[in-house]
Design a protein around this motif. Structure first.
Motif, PDB file in Angstrom:
ATOM      1  N   SER A  63      -4.459   1.520   4.572  1.00  0.00           N
ATOM      2  CA  SER A  63      -3.881   2.217   5.717  1.00  0.00           C
ATOM      3  C   SER A  63      -2.570   1.604   6.205  1.00  0.00           C
ATOM      4  CB  SER A  63      -4.882   2.260   6.869  1.00  0.00           C
ATOM      5  OG  SER A  63      -5.200   0.949   7.307  1.00  0.00           O
ATOM      6  N   VAL A  64      -2.245   0.392   5.762  1.00  0.00           N
ATOM      7  CA  VAL A  64      -1.003  -0.241   6.222  1.00  0.00           C
ATOM      8  C   VAL A  64       0.008  -0.426   5.098  1.00  0.00           C
ATOM      9  CG1 VAL A  64      -2.320  -1.446   8.004  1.00  0.00           C
ATOM     10  CG2 VAL A  64      -1.671  -2.669   5.912  1.00  0.00           C
ATOM     11  N   LYS A  65      -0.364  -0.093   3.895  1.00  0.00           N
ATOM     12  CA  LYS A  65       0.559  -0.269   2.759  1.00  0.00           C
ATOM     13  C   LYS A  65       1.834   0.536   2.986  1.00  0.00           C
ATOM     14  CE  LYS A  65      -2.833  -1.303  -0.858  1.00  0.00           C
ATOM     15  NZ  LYS A  65      -3.516  -0.803  -2.076  1.00  0.00           N
ATOM     16  N   GLY A  66       2.969  -0.120   2.742  1.00  0.00           N
ATOM     17  CA  GLY A  66       4.248   0.536   2.935  1.00  0.00           C
ATOM     18  C   GLY A  66       4.766   0.452   4.356  1.00  0.00           C
ATOM     19  N   ARG A  67       3.919   0.019   5.300  1.00  0.00           N
ATOM     20  CA  ARG A  67       4.345  -0.095   6.699  1.00  0.00           C
ATOM     21  C   ARG A  67       4.323  -1.543   7.186  1.00  0.00           C
ATOM     22  NH1 ARG A  67       1.402   2.053  10.684  1.00  0.00           N
ATOM     23  NH2 ARG A  67      -0.600   1.844   9.586  1.00  0.00           N
ATOM     24  N   PHE A  68       3.353  -2.322   6.732  1.00  0.00           N
ATOM     25  CA  PHE A  68       3.203  -3.708   7.157  1.00  0.00           C
ATOM     26  C   PHE A  68       3.597  -4.641   6.016  1.00  0.00           C
ATOM     27  CE2 PHE A  68      -0.423  -3.158  10.510  1.00  0.00           C
ATOM     28  CZ  PHE A  68       0.315  -2.153  11.121  1.00  0.00           C
ATOM     29  N   THR A  69       4.155  -5.800   6.388  1.00  0.00           N
ATOM     30  CA  THR A  69       4.504  -6.820   5.411  1.00  0.00           C
ATOM     31  C   THR A  69       4.040  -8.179   5.919  1.00  0.00           C
ATOM     32  OG1 THR A  69       6.477  -5.595   4.724  1.00  0.00           O
ATOM     33  CG2 THR A  69       6.349  -7.920   4.102  1.00  0.00           C
TER      34      THR A  69
END
Length: 120
Positions: A63-69
């Motif tokens: 759910s956070v892939k591409g948005r969180f690092t």
């Protein structure tokens, strides 16, 4: 033993960004795999992201892939979570965690948490 202190939480609008930091008091911080978890209101704590001791390997919940690092600075004994394009469902208490194990945990050491609220 590892002591973890999170910071950087707060109130942000939908689509906004926040960067969480976790400062670790540990002699051998660079030997720990670090992770972020979160607990939404009324729900169980869930995994968000993890980074290996070297910073080379990372893992994220879908759910956070591409948005969180997730990243770390071993010279500063600090791990970060950059959160972009925030959604209301990202609202939660975010916890930093550490383990001497691999990137899949289990995580043994926990911070006290920092609140992130995403609102319109």
């Amino acid at each position: 033993q590892v002591r973890l202190v999170e910071s950087g939480g707060g109130l942000v609008q939908i689509g906004g960004s926040l960067r969480l930091s976790c400062a670790a008091a540990a002699r051998t911080f660079s030997s720990y795999t670090m992770g972020w978890f979160r607990q939404p209101p009324g729900k169980e704590r869930e995994f968000v992201a993890a980074v290996s001791w070297s910073g080379v390997s990372t893992r994220y919940t879908d759910s956070v892939k591409g948005r969180f690092t997730i990243s770390r600075d071993n010279a500063k004994n600090t791990v970060y979570l950059q959160m972009n394009s925030l959604k209301p469902e990202d609202t939660a208490v975010y916890y930093c965690a550490a383990t001497r194990g691999g990137i899949s945990g289990p995580f043994n050491y926990w911070g006290q948490g920092t609140q992130v609220t995403v609102s319109s």
